[in-house]
Design a protein around this motif. Structure first.
Motif, short mmCIF file in Angstrom:
data_model
loop_
_atom_site.label_atom_id
_atom_site.label_comp_id
_atom_site.label_asym_id
_atom_site.label_seq_id
_atom_site.Cartn_x
_atom_site.Cartn_y
_atom_site.Cartn_z
N ALA A 1 0.82 -1.21 0.00
CA ALA A 1 0.00 0.00 0.00
C ALA A 1 0.85 1.25 0.00
CB ALA A 1 -0.92 0.00 1.23
N ALA A 2 2.07 1.16 0.52
CA ALA A 2 2.99 2.30 0.53
C ALA A 2 3.76 2.43 -0.78
CB ALA A 2 3.97 2.17 1.69
N GLY A 3 3.52 1.51 -1.73
CA GLY A 3 4.20 1.59 -3.02
C GLY A 3 5.63 1.11 -2.99
N ARG A 4 5.97 0.27 -2.01
CA ARG A 4 7.34 -0.18 -1.88
C ARG A 4 7.55 -1.61 -2.38
NH1 ARG A 4 10.72 1.96 1.81
NH2 ARG A 4 12.22 0.69 0.66
N LEU A 5 6.50 -2.27 -2.86
CA LEU A 5 6.62 -3.67 -3.23
C LEU A 5 6.77 -3.80 -4.74
CD1 LEU A 5 6.54 -6.24 -1.46
CD2 LEU A 5 4.16 -6.52 -2.13
N ARG A 6 7.80 -4.53 -5.18
CA ARG A 6 8.03 -4.70 -6.62
C ARG A 6 7.55 -6.05 -7.15
NH1 ARG A 6 12.42 -3.30 -8.63
NH2 ARG A 6 13.56 -2.30 -6.91
N VAL A 7 7.04 -6.90 -6.27
CA VAL A 7 6.48 -8.19 -6.69
C VAL A 7 5.08 -8.30 -6.09
CG1 VAL A 7 8.75 -9.29 -6.82
CG2 VAL A 7 7.44 -9.41 -4.68
N SER A 8 4.37 -9.35 -6.44
CA SER A 8 3.03 -9.52 -5.86
C SER A 8 3.15 -9.80 -4.37
CB SER A 8 2.30 -10.68 -6.55
OG SER A 8 2.87 -11.92 -6.19
N GLU A 9 2.08 -9.54 -3.64
CA GLU A 9 2.08 -9.80 -2.20
C GLU A 9 2.28 -11.28 -1.92
OE1 GLU A 9 -1.04 -7.83 0.09
OE2 GLU A 9 -1.39 -6.50 -1.63
N GLU A 10 1.65 -12.13 -2.75
CA GLU A 10 1.78 -13.57 -2.54
C GLU A 10 3.22 -14.02 -2.68
OE1 GLU A 10 -2.35 -12.65 -3.85
OE2 GLU A 10 -0.34 -12.12 -4.58
N ARG A 11 3.91 -13.52 -3.72
CA ARG A 11 5.30 -13.92 -3.91
C ARG A 11 6.19 -13.39 -2.79
NH1 ARG A 11 8.59 -14.47 -9.40
NH2 ARG A 11 7.28 -16.32 -9.29
N ALA A 12 5.93 -12.17 -2.36
CA ALA A 12 6.72 -11.60 -1.27
C ALA A 12 6.59 -12.44 -0.01
CB ALA A 12 6.28 -10.16 -0.99
N VAL A 13 5.36 -12.83 0.32
CA VAL A 13 5.15 -13.67 1.52
C VAL A 13 5.90 -14.98 1.39
CG1 VAL A 13 3.42 -15.00 2.79
CG2 VAL A 13 2.95 -12.63 2.16
N ASN A 14 5.79 -15.61 0.22
CA ASN A 14 6.45 -16.91 0.03
C ASN A 14 7.97 -16.79 0.07
OD1 ASN A 14 4.03 -18.30 -0.17
ND2 ASN A 14 3.91 -18.07 -2.39
N LEU A 15 8.50 -15.71 -0.50
CA LEU A 15 9.95 -15.51 -0.48
C LEU A 15 10.45 -15.30 0.96
CD1 LEU A 15 10.57 -13.22 -3.59
CD2 LEU A 15 11.52 -15.50 -3.21
N ILE A 16 9.72 -14.51 1.71
CA ILE A 16 10.12 -14.24 3.09
C ILE A 16 10.06 -15.52 3.92
CG2 ILE A 16 9.52 -12.97 5.20
CD1 ILE A 16 8.35 -10.79 3.25
N ARG A 17 8.98 -16.28 3.76
CA ARG A 17 8.85 -17.52 4.53
C ARG A 17 9.95 -18.51 4.18
NH1 ARG A 17 3.19 -20.19 3.99
NH2 ARG A 17 4.06 -21.46 5.69
N SER A 18 10.23 -18.69 2.91
CA SER A 18 11.24 -19.66 2.51
C SER A 18 12.63 -19.22 2.95
CB SER A 18 11.21 -19.88 0.99
OG SER A 18 11.42 -18.67 0.29
N PRO B 1 10.22 5.63 -1.44
CA PRO B 1 9.09 5.52 -0.52
C PRO B 1 7.72 5.64 -1.18
CG PRO B 1 10.12 7.67 -0.33
CD PRO B 1 11.00 6.84 -1.22
N ALA B 2 7.64 6.25 -2.34
CA ALA B 2 6.36 6.39 -3.04
C ALA B 2 6.38 5.52 -4.28
CB ALA B 2 6.13 7.85 -3.44
N VAL B 3 5.21 5.33 -4.90
CA VAL B 3 5.12 4.47 -6.08
C VAL B 3 5.81 5.14 -7.26
CG1 VAL B 3 3.57 3.36 -7.70
CG2 VAL B 3 2.95 3.49 -5.29
N PRO B 4 6.89 4.59 -7.78
CA PRO B 4 7.56 5.17 -8.94
C PRO B 4 6.84 4.75 -10.22
CG PRO B 4 8.80 3.27 -8.18
CD PRO B 4 7.61 3.42 -7.27
N THR B 5 6.43 5.68 -11.02
CA THR B 5 5.64 5.36 -12.22
C THR B 5 6.44 4.53 -13.21
OG1 THR B 5 6.33 7.48 -13.18
CG2 THR B 5 4.21 7.41 -12.03
N ARG B 6 7.78 4.57 -13.15
CA ARG B 6 8.57 3.80 -14.10
C ARG B 6 8.66 2.32 -13.70
NH1 ARG B 6 12.01 6.85 -11.10
NH2 ARG B 6 13.58 5.76 -9.82
N ASP B 7 8.26 2.02 -12.47
CA ASP B 7 8.30 0.64 -12.01
C ASP B 7 6.89 0.08 -12.04
OD1 ASP B 7 8.53 -1.77 -10.67
OD2 ASP B 7 10.14 -1.05 -9.37
N GLN B 8 6.55 -0.58 -13.14
CA GLN B 8 5.18 -1.06 -13.33
C GLN B 8 4.77 -2.06 -12.26
OE1 GLN B 8 4.94 -2.61 -17.30
NE2 GLN B 8 5.29 -0.62 -18.28
N ALA B 9 5.68 -2.93 -11.85
CA ALA B 9 5.34 -3.94 -10.84
C ALA B 9 4.95 -3.30 -9.53
CB ALA B 9 6.51 -4.90 -10.64
#
Length: 228
Positions: free
Chosen positions: A135-152, A190-198
């Protein structure tokens, strides 16, 4: 006066607590029917009114220890920095694994793998922290992938640290692992960069449930498109 159900629940809790203490301090081999019954102030046959066998009791003991750990994580109030909250959660999880090697080993044993309430709640807490980052625009992958990467990454880090020979211990490994995961899932701005589509897509997905005028089916379809 306590009802039969209440007395039964209290007795079961006494058994599980005794087993959990033995598991935490001495390992699964110490969780014998005789020792657990002695610690709980019962006769050994009484345990079989609550548990089918030792494995059933071990699962309940491991679940109790992990449930207390998850409950302590829930009491932590979120800060203004969701990334720092994620790091704090990572540190807490690594510390739990290193402090409870016997419990952690049971929870990660593929032969015993199952979704317990405490484990499901732990994943939910992690998902909520990742959602705040998105929600803060800091994630470059999907939430699901982020959770799985962190857990693994967390699981692998704890396993590695627990199995390293004493002379090869690496006190900075957990920090390095988190930094590697952070580089893979987070943007630098910290904000959503328009050049980063993900990053834009990840942030927008957090708003889909709140969009007006969409039916539940339409919101689900839009979320599916964005996830792709």
């Amino acid at each position: 006066m306590a009802s039969n159900t209440q007395r039964r629940d209290l007795t079961r809790d006494r058994i599980v607590t005794a087993a959990a203490d033995l598991l935490r301090t001495q390992g699964p081999a110490a969780v014998t029917t005789r020792r657990v019954a002695h610690e709980a102030g019962l006769q050994p046959p009484a345990l079989y009114r609550f548990f089918q066998d030792k494995d059933d009791l071990l699962d309940a003991a491991a679940e109790q220890v992990f449930a207390h750990h998850v409950a302590s994580k829930q009491t932590a109030a979120p800060s203004d920095d969701p990334v720092e909250d994620l790091r704090a959660g990572w540190d807490t999880q690594i510390s739990f694994g290193l402090a409870n090697p016997y419990v952690y080993g049971l929870l990660l044993d593929p032969a015993r793998a199952r979704d317990t309430p405490a484990q499901a709640k732990g994943v939910l807490i992690l998902a909520e922290r990742v959602h705040r980052i998105a929600a803060a625009g800091r994630l470059r992958v999907s939430e699901e992938r982020a959770v799985n990467l962190i857990r693994s990454a967390g699981t692998g880090t704890v396993h590695t640290l627990l199995t390293l020979p004493p002379g090869q211990s690496d006190p900075h490994l957990a920090d390095a692992a988190f930094d590697a995961v952070a580089r893979a899932i987070l943007t630098d701005e910290p904000a959503v960069p328009t050049r980063d589509q993900a990053a834009v897509v990840a942030a927008f997905r957090t708003l889909v449930p709140e969009l007006p005028g969409l039916s539940e089916a339409e919101a689900a379809l839009l979320d599916e498109w964005l996830r792709r």
